[in-house]
Write an enzyme that holds these catalytic residues in place. Structure first.
Site, PDB file in Angstrom:
ATOM      1  CE1 TYR A 233      80.172  43.886  56.049  1.00 25.69           C
ATOM      2  CE2 TYR A 233      80.141  45.138  54.008  1.00 25.69           C
ATOM      3  CZ  TYR A 233      79.821  43.997  54.717  1.00 25.69           C
ATOM      4  OH  TYR A 233      79.160  42.977  54.095  1.00 25.69           O
TER       5      TYR A 233
ATOM      6  CD1 TRP B 241      82.177  41.680  51.233  1.00 29.03           C
ATOM      7  CD2 TRP B 241      82.819  39.957  49.948  1.00 29.03           C
ATOM      8  NE1 TRP B 241      81.280  40.653  51.398  1.00 29.03           N
ATOM      9  CE2 TRP B 241      81.639  39.600  50.629  1.00 29.03           C
ATOM     10  CE3 TRP B 241      83.407  39.045  49.075  1.00 29.03           C
ATOM     11  CZ2 TRP B 241      81.047  38.332  50.472  1.00 29.03           C
ATOM     12  CZ3 TRP B 241      82.804  37.802  48.920  1.00 29.03           C
ATOM     13  CH2 TRP B 241      81.644  37.456  49.617  1.00 29.03           C
TER      14      TRP B 241
END
Ligand SMILES: Nc1nc2c(c(=O)[nH]1)N[C@H]1C(S)=C(S)[C@@H](COP(=O)(O)OP(=O)(O)OC[C@H]3O[C@@H](n4cnc5c(=O)[nH]c(N)nc54)[C@H](O)[C@@H]3O)O[C@H]1N2
Ligand SMILES: Nc1nc2c(c(=O)[nH]1)N[C@H]1C(S)=C(S)[C@@H](COP(=O)(O)OP(=O)(O)OC[C@H]3O[C@@H](n4cnc5c(=O)[nH]c(N)nc54)[C@H](O)[C@@H]3O)O[C@H]1N2
Ligand SMILES: [Mo]
Length: 827
Positions: free
Chosen positions: A166, A168
């Site tokens: 996970y 960004w």
């Protein structure tokens, strides 16, 4: 936004283009015209092709913080200039040169000494974070990693490899580290992935039961409509002027421009937040500061007032919702004997009952848009606030009307920026998962999964059993920042045999790995990205600005190298290099645009011109109103819920039988709060909002840090009353602590926080004073040392990062240097 061209001119301009293309392609064109002239010429022919009006010295690229031109001198990025189209340029853009040339780049492939010597099964995992590092060649590193993947696939199957990763990462449709990792792993036999995300873990699951879609990532009523019709904006735990700085794709920054217009028009704004946010100041909003984590009670009290004073809309409730009768019974206390009126709510949320009543009246008498942020759902029982916001909005009966209702994405990636007409880039895909791929785990249960193989948990009506994870692979995320209860994570992190991290920097996650592979930043490679997550307004080229630094490689090349060692290289690359991939993506997008009757230049010309595309925005999209079609005809346009209506009561949720998320929304006291038993020892309530001058942990290692660091640590905002009671002065070093951990932070004494609340933003890099010691003081102020790691409820299992009880004291221990951004010994 789009200038329309007379038809005749368009034809001649298009003819020019055809002629130019016939001349024989880009290189010739490039030599005939200087770049800027080429861009100008194409722009005139194709109005959606925007000419950069600035001096064309820079190289056009982009990031989560905006599109910009990079100025490069002697092979170094030295300066940045936001593109002229950006209505709200952002200071974070100026940090790009520091990202590229950061002193704490991972320079070479590195392996942890004990792992190298002992192998995966004798790797002394307890030394992660404090072992020595050994530099190896790329070939050696790729051999080590691919051998491990092969061994684990053969011996333990795909469930033994957690490659959800996970995070960004950086923008770019090709160099998408997480997708590339998953693409490799799917080809290599499969992997354990995740469901949900850290952003909206609770809301996205409950919303799918309540309104039939995740809602949090849906397009919002368009800004022009809002500006025309909205009379009252209620920001509920929502700080758009900060969170709109960054987007998942390259931001169009139409959202902040919308709020600017709202302010100019003088629309009334109320901000409900325990902290006085920058948006509250910017929008001249009225500040209402509830006790943290008590929003559900506050909303229940408001709902009671609406009902008691007959300010609700029975016709709307009857036609468009189910279950209001049950909710009314809850408000009236028919089962528990507790009438949940404004006085009841006030005793919990700390906002006066009269203020709650007035708020209810004001919302009912105005055309009101309730903008819900997401911090309020990153909490225990975080499903409730958004469910109640929808319930209150339904009682007001303005859902689907111009300028009214609720919106859960005005603060994120410019929801409400009207949708453009053109094409959309499809990124590289993760490919198909093999049939025997394991069931994903809820994303924020990672530490528990690593620590407790075989344990079964509830998740949205299903059961999930944690597999025995032997390898974790992270590419584009920062687990040691994102995850709650860092000290518990460190222990769980010792369970796997091998941890591999692709990273540009020596983050704590990299420092706690076994094998670290140096990744390029997005400025060291070529890519494409959309601008405007909701509007799809732009297509930006991301031109390589500088060569890969040190020995870093693109994630694409790292995974292609692993694919070669695993015998799946052809399937991974499809025989295409970087530019061939980009041309393919562009051509698909261009074909879509052509179907939408928007003409674009050929790829080579687009690329050579150092220019970007701005698609036209149809007039009707500027008037688009969320839920208008549902309101107009709920039978023809039902919601995706079982009833087709807004579910104030959800039979589906009720049937799951969860006591921590029953079928009806309401107030459920959280795991920790100011009235809980832990509050006697830890009286302060934590607020961990997203950082003003970072994207999570990204950019913590840049000079922008000087703007917010206090005494060289992450800041803690403390109310003067709380500071005085503890003898803490502004600018002083503070130890913040609870039973889970302790961190060093620098005091900002301010009335911007409600008494009893402290604000420490998420994202400071973890930096333990003594990594060998459990619960060691974090010298940089990583707030997740203090948060707890349980699921929001059995339903969504979202993270609870926005809450915890703690205490603070003046720090009087030995001087400790901050080494969060230092390179580990031997690296
Ligand atoms: N307590 C608390 N915790 C929270 C939150 C909170 O509110 N409170 N918020 C949560 C939320 S909403 C989120 S989204 C998460 C965010 O958590 P993350 O997404 O993990 O945070 P980032 O700092 O963006 O981490 C991205 C990492 O990817 C690396 N990276 C960037 N580009 C590339 C690349 O091209 N290749 C590779 N290999 N790596 C790259 C960066 O250097 C960085 O280390 O945090 C969550 N954690
Ligand atoms: N500058 C910047 N922009 C970002 C990001 C970033 O890291 N930096 N991250 C991006 C990402 S991944 C996401 S998910 C979004 C996050 O968007 P959000 O989750 O909405 O942002 P937060 O800052 O976590 O919370 C928003 C507000 O909620 C308030 N709040 C916290 N707890 C409570 C409470 O109990 N009650 C009430 N009423 N209010 C509360 C906070 O004080 C804060 O002002 O932002 C995105 N944009
Ligand atoms: Mo997020």
């Amino acid at each position: 936004m789009m200038k329309t061209q007379p038809e005749a001119m368009q034809i001649t301009r298009r003819r020019f283009l055809t002629g130019a293309a016939a001349l024989g392609g880009v290189s010739l064109l490039g030599s005939l015209w200087p770049r800027s002239a080429l861009a100008e010429a194409i722009s005139q022919a194709l109005p959606q092709f925007v000419a950069l009006r600035q001096a064309q010295k820079g190289i056009l690229t982009g990031a989560h913080w905006g599109a910009f031109e990079a100025i490069v001198r002697d092979g170094k990025m030295v300066e940045t200039r936001p593109v002229q189209d950006d209505p709200f340029p952002n200071e974070l853009i100026s940090m790009a040169p520091h990202q590229v040339h950061a002193p704490n780049r991972v320079k070479y492939p590195m392996v942890r000494k004990s792992w190298l010597e002992g192998g995966a099964q004798n790797c002394r995992p307890e030394l992660r974070g404090c072992d020595e590092w050994v530099r190896v060649s790329w070939d050696k590193a790729l051999t080590l990693v691919s051998n491990e993947i092969r061994r684990l696939q053969q011996e333990h199957g795909p469930q033994s490899i957690h490659a959800g990763s996970y995070g960004w990462k950086s923008v770019g449709m090709l160099h998408n580290s997480r997708t590339l990792l998953q693409r490799l792993m799917n080809l290599a036999g499969g992997f354990l992935g995740y469901a949900g995300d850290y952003s909206t873990g609770a809301a996205q699951v409950i919303m799918s039961h309540v309104v039939g879609s995740m809602e949090v990532y849906e397009q919002q009523t368009a800004w022009p409509d809002l500006l025309e019709n909205c009379q009252l904006v209620v920001l509920w735990g929502c700080n758009p002027m900060i969170t709109l700085k960054n987007s998942w794709n390259i931001p169009d920054h139409v959202g902040p421009a919308g709020f600017e217009a709202l302010k100019k028009k003088g629309v009334r704004v109320i901000s409900i937040d325990p902290v006085k946010s920058d948006s509250t100041d910017y929008l001249n909003a009225e500040w209402v500061a509830p006790r943290p984590y008590t929003d559900s009670a506050m909303l229940v009290g408001i709902a009671h007032t609406l009902m008691a004073e007959k300010l609700h809309n029975p016709d709307f409730l009857k036609t468009y919702t189910v279950g209001f009768d049950k909710f009314a019974a809850y408000l009236n206390g028919e089962q528990d004997g507790v009438v949940k009126d404004a006085d009841w709510a006030a005793a919990i949320c700390g906002v006066e009952a009269d203020a709650l009543r007035q708020l209810a009246r004001d919302m009912a008498k105005s055309r009101t848009m309730i903008m819900g942020g997401w911090g309020i759902q990153r909490q225990h029982h975080g499903e409730q606030p958004h469910w109640l916001l929808v319930t209150v909005a339904a009682m007001l009966g303005q859902v689907g009307l111009p300028g009214g209702g609720f919106g859960f994405s005005y603060h994120y990636s410019s929801g409400g920026s009207p949708t453009a007409r053109g094409g959309i880039l499809a990124g590289i895909s993760a490919g198909d998962a093999p049939k025997n791929s394991p069931t994903p785990i809820p994303v924020a249960r990672i530490a528990e999964c690593l620590a407790s193989p075989g344990k079964t948990i509830d998740f949205n009506g299903a059961k999930v059993t944690y597999p025995d994870v032997k390898m974790v692979y992270v590419a584009g995320g920062n687990t040691f920042h994102q995850h709650q209860d860092t000290n518990a994570l460190i222990k769980a992190w010792q369970h796997p045999e091998t941890i591999v991290v692709n990273e540009p920097y020596w983050t704590a996650t990299a420092k706690y790995a076994d094998i670290v592979l140096p990744a390029t930043t997005s400025y060291e490679r070529n890519d494409l990205e959309m601008g405007g997550d909701y509007s799809q307004l732009y297509v930006f080229p991301m031109h390589q600005c500088v060569p890969p630094q040190h020995e870093s490689r693109n994630d694409f090349d790292i995974f292609a190298g692993l694919a070669a060692k695993l015998g799946v290289q052809e399937a991974f690359t499809e025989g295409k290099d970087e530019m061939q991939w980009l041309k393919g993506m562009y051509d698909d997008m261009k074909a879509q645009a052509r179907n939408a009757r928007v003409a674009l230049p050929p790829f080579d010309m687009f690329w050579a011109s150092n220019n970007y595309i701005r698609f036209p925005v149809p007039e009707e999209n500027k008037k688009w109103v969320r839920f208008a079609d549902f309101r107009e005809n709920p039978l023809l346009n039902p919601l995706g819920t079982p009833s087709g209506k807004i579910e104030i009561y959800s039979e589906a949720v009720a049937k799951m039988g969860y006591t921590d998320c029953p079928g009806l929304p309401g107030w459920l006291p959280p795991h920790e709060w100011y009235q809980g038993p832990e509050a006697s020892k830890y009286p302060l309530s934590l607020n961990t909002a997203h950082p003003i001058n970072r994207l999570h942990s990204q950019l913590d290692n840049t000079p922008l840090r000087k703007k917010y660091a206090v005494a060289d640590r992450e800041a803690v905002w403390i109310h003067p009353q709380d500071a005085k009671a503890r003898g803490i002065g502004d600018g002083e070093l503070v130890r913040a602590f609870n039973d889970r951990g302790q961190i060093l932070v620098g005091a900002v004494v301010t009335e911007r926080v409600r008494p009893g609340v402290v604000r420490i933003s998420e994202g400071a890099w973890f930096d333990p004073a003594d990594p060998r010691q459990e619960g060691s003081l974090c010298k940089n102020g990583n707030v997740n040392c203090l948060t707890f790691d349980i699921g929001s409820s059995s339903l969504a299992q979202g993270n609870c990062g926005q809450m915890a009880q703690l205490e603070i004291e003046k720090y009087q221990g030995p001087i400790l240097n901050n080494t969060a951004h230092a390179v580990p010994a031997g690296a």
